[in-house]
Design an enzyme around this catalytic site. Structure first.
Site: not given
Length: 903
Positions: A93, A444, A474, A504, A537, A633, A661
């Site tokens: 992270n 993704r 990314r 997204h 997730y 979160r 998530h």
């Protein structure tokens, strides 16, 4: 077992380079204070004089979140290898944070016109100073946590050794291993006037070797006319002070060593031990391991208007450019000596406060492979009980998914329930003659994706498949580029995201031609179409055949093809034009209800809260008396419980085994709360700079399912933590209560939901087995009836005997069917028995010890009720098995008729 130290001195030892004046010691924060000696808090407060008191800087809030991740590495209720993994997650992270956020701020700090953060009032250089100072506080915490876990693992036979820990036997083994398996792949380099400083790759490890140029010069002068071959072999170049050895990619990072249990050393330390052999023509003074982090924040749209270059080729060029951007951080395993430090800082254009020294390995990615090196018996107490997402109980595994979603709306809860039903839906659509087209957005994808293969199969079967790829996701750009090429080769229509907006959204529309006209199956999700992350997730996936959703989905994909940011939707909220205005309108409505004295409330579950407009509206709601709960979160730029501003705002967070998530918006009191699911966080980037979707949940049963899930999360006493007015979080277990015997029992919502999903699947399997047994029993009785009729027709002289035989046969068939049903039930229950293990030990018990709690029965899986966090409406009681001695089932009509006939 006696261990000897390495013959090569470390950089922390005294030397002529004056190592005591080293740079970047993680344990010596005072040496790494900011240029003006201010703490992160001082820096923040200095720039925040004009900022609202109820808001904080997003970067510092994120660093606090990452500290909560690191806290899981110190949590004694977490198995030891899982604790090590949390330390690894903290490392990864932080690495991404420096690459993206610090990189972006570094670019902004170079702009002449200062850009002020709207929430904290800080300019980019002030934010950078605060970030670097805060990280110098976090590194020592990481170091202490890692060393604690390392020593505890050693007690369980998992020994991470360093050079000074090795025995003579292990040294000999390692020397032979390096000579055969590592040395052939090494590419050492020297640095002097003829050998310029090389490019250090982002995130790569290097062994840096300090060489004594004076000794090398003496060797050169002391040799009289050596042979040419001897000179090439024994003498090095002049003016060399530094050597570099990149880590070879062909070699395993973890090197197993002989000894009891599992003993290993990392590759970089093995290479350090043979540095004198690698640079045999020089005198090696000391070694170190370093890692450079570079800026990875690139504008993917730069240059797209000036060229006719294919967009995919443009993205490939952008990715190559990323690898050579400016450094933003330098890490070392030991403090850098004066000579080495000055040289590296000059070459990398870094300042001393951008250097961090830590004994923690600079690449922690190796930790996730350690469990696979242990036998099952040793691995079990050190890891979580394995869990696989379950096939949802609401869907029959033996029926086509398409038929079932045509009957009712479906809500899948990942990872407690599997993504397999949606993948199966796509597979069925690929071969369904009535399916005309499939359209989907892909942000993704997993590198190995059954979902993608199903879409490709559909295209190869002649379906019209449109896939909108967002190549700017990314660090997934390369993977998306490869998949987009495969989709095109299969005949799919591939389109890309907008120039100015990332797409997204997570939406899929399957169009079928039926007798009644076109029919749409619409799927909307809060998370990506990624089978790998769907196991880690928590996300929600909604599937419906509602015509309004279908029309909006069709309109959405039409707008995507035209790159049109439209708000012409009947039921969907689509950013950037709709989501933020609709959220603010919803908050305004609750403010009006509060002022009218009516029941009201707001609930948002999101990954981050950063948008200033939304924050200010939430503050207004709090001031009007609206109770607001934010389940966040990660980043929370709003500071709760501040008198006069956020008195009625509560911010909670759960960081645990699974990554929270899903995005959920709730308007109104719990009893009649209007719920929306979304792909968008409450962040400016999501609501203003991306194509996102939010949608309502109108089915009462699905709404109750979501509210029940939120209730369970709110009752968590193991992982739930609350943000306080001083910007700190309550400690782990703060909401737990002691029982009468003095033991603090912890309730962990994620573990409970895992067990409940397994339990519901078990019950569904039992029901399925019972139905199968009933069908078999009916068939057997029908066969017995037919046999009885045939016997009566043939043996009319002996009707009573024939009837008795037929009745006996029917009774035997019924008994056999009942036994088969019971065997099926027992088989299913025993297959799912691991699911009923106790989730966690009380905090008083060390989690590194094997759990001693007995397995939970099916009717014992209920969440606790605590007084600390108000409990909401009770969960629906799980189905229980009939008690022994319960009233037996009434005989079937056929059996009673046969019995009457016999009488």
């Amino acid at each position: 077992m006696e261990a000897k130290q390495s013959s090569i001195g470390s950089e922390s030892a005294a030397s002529s380079d004056n190592a005591s004046n080293s740079l970047g010691s993680a344990t010596g924060v005072e040496r790494q204070a900011e240029p003006d000696g201010r703490s992160p808090e001082d820096i923040e407060s200095a720039g925040a004089q004009k900022a609202a008191p109820y808001m904080q800087n997003r970067e510092l809030s994120w660093l606090t979140f990452n500290e909560r991740v690191l806290d899981q590495g110190a949590d004694e209720t977490v198995p030891l290898l899982e604790r090590l993994n949390f330390i690894s997650i903290f490392w990864s992270n932080l690495q991404e944070f420096f690459m993206v956020r610090v990189g972006s701020l570094t670019d902004l700090s170079l702009v002449k016109k200062q850009i002020i953060d709207s929430k904290s009032g800080m300019i980019p250089s002030e934010q950078l100073d605060a970030i670097y100072a805060r990280c110098h506080e976090l590194y020592p915490i990481q170091e202490r946590t890692f060393e604690q876990v390392r020593h505890l693992l050693a007690e369980h036979g998992v020994n991470h050794l360093r050079p000074e820990d090795l025995t003579e036997e292990q040294r000999a083994f390692l020397a032979e291993h390096v000579r055969k398996n590592v040395m052939p792949f090494l590419s050492p380099q020297i640095i002097n006037a003829r050998h310029p400083f090389p490019h250090l790759e982002n995130g790569a490890l290097y062994v840096v070797v300090r060489l004594n140029e004076e000794e090398s010069a003496k060797k050169s002068k002391g040799v009289e006319k050596p042979a040419k071959t001897d000179k090439a072999k024994n003498l090095g170049a002049e003016g060399v002070t530094l050597g570099l050895v990149p880590m070879p990619r062909q070699c395993d990072r973890v090197i197993a060593l002989p000894g009891s249990g599992m003993q290993f050393i990392l590759l970089e330390h093995a290479i350090e031990m043979v540095a004198a052999e690698i640079f045999s023509m020089y005198t090696v003074k000391h070694t170190n391991v370093i890692c450079v982090t570079r800026n990875a924040d690139l504008d993917a749209t730069e240059g797209t208007d000036e060229s006719d270059e294919d967009y995919r080729e443009h993205m490939k060029r952008i990715l190559k450019k990323r690898a050579r951007l400016a450094p933003v951080r330098l890490e070392s395993e030991r403090p850098l000596s004066s000579t080495v430090g000055k040289l590296l800082l000059k070459r990398l254009n870094l300042k001393p406060h951008q250097v961090y020294s830590t004994t923690v390995p600079l690449d922690m990615s190796y930790t996730f492979g350690l469990p696979g090196r242990l036998p099952e018996k040793k691995r079990a107490p050190l890891t979580n009980v394995p869990f696989s997402p379950q096939w949802p109980a609401c869907l029959d595994h033996n029926r086509p998914v398409i038929d079932q979603v045509l009957e009712k709306e479906v809500l899948l809860s990942y990872p407690y329930e599997s993504m397999d039903p949606f993948v199966q839906l796509l597979r069925e659509a690929a071969s369904d003659p009535s399916v005309i087209s499939i359209k989907i957005t892909l942000y993704r994808l997993a590198s190995q994706s059954h979902l993608a293969e199903a879409l490709i199969a559909a295209a190869e079967n002649g379906k019209e498949v449109t896939a909108l790829f967002e190549l700017r996701a990314r660090f997934d750009e390369s993977n998306n580029i490869e998949w987009s090429q495969r989709f095109e080769e299969a005949g799919c229509n591939v389109i890309y995201g907008f120039r100015d907006f990332k797409v997204h959204s997570k939406i899929c529309c399957i169009t079928r031609q039926t007798e009644r006209g076109l029919q749409h199956i619409t799927q909307l999700g809060t998370g990506n179409y990624n089978e790998k992350t769907a196991k880690l997730y928590t996300d929600l996936s909604f599937i419906t055949t509602d015509e309004t959703f279908g029309r909006d989905a069709t309109e959405f994909f039409r707008n995507m093809g035209l790159e049109n940011t439209s708000d012409n939707y009947d039921i969907l909220w689509v950013a950037p034009l709709q989501i933020k205005p609709m959220i603010i309108a919803g908050i305004d409505h609750e403010i009006e209800r509060a002022r009218a004295g009516e029941p009201c409330g707001l609930y948002f579950k999101t990954n981050s809260v950063t948008d200033k407009d939304v924050i200010e509206k939430i503050v207004e709601a709090s001031q009007a008396g609206v109770p607001v709960t934010l389940f966040v979160r990660g980043i929370s730029c709003i500071v709760p419980r501040l008198e006069g501003f956020t008195d009625n705002v509560r911010v909670i967070s759960i960081v645990g085994r699974l990554l929270e998530h899903s995005r959920i918006y709730g308007f109104g009191p719990r009893e009649n709360m209007k719920l929306y699911l979304s792909s968008a966080d409450l962040m400016t980037r999501n609501m203003d700079k991306r194509i996102e979707i939010a949608w309502p949940i109108l089915d009462d049963e699905l709404r109750d399912q979501i509210v029940g899930y939120l209730d369970l999360c709110m009752r968590d006493t193991a992982k739930l933590r609350e943000l306080m007015p001083d910007k700190s979080y309550t400690p782990l277990g703060a909401f737990a209560e002691e029982s009468d015997d003095g033991v603090t029992e912890l309730f962990e919502s994620q573990e409970f939901l895992i067990r409940r999903a397994q339990q519901r699947r078990l019950e569904a399997a039992e029901e399925e087995a019972s139905r199968d047994a009933a069908r078999r029993r009916a068939a057997q009785l029908m066969a017995a009836n037919e046999a009885a009729e045939d016997t009566l027709a043939v043996s009319s002289t002996e009707p009573e005997v024939a009837a008795l035989d037929a009745a006996a046969a029917a009774e035997a068939a019924a008994l056999a069917a009942a036994r088969a049903a019971e065997a099926a039930r027992v088989s299913v229950q025993s297959a799912a028995s691991p699911a009923t293990q106790s989730p966690k030990a009380p905090r008083a018990q060390n989690a590194s010890q094997p759990a001693t709690h007995p397995a939970l029965e099916a009717d014992e899986i209920e969440p606790p009720r605590t007084g600390t966090i108000p409990a909401s409406a009770p969960e629906q009681t799980l189905a229980k098995h009939p008690a022994p001695g319960a009233k037996s089932r009434k005989p079937s009509l056929l059996v009673r008729l046969l019995a009457k006939f016999v009488r």
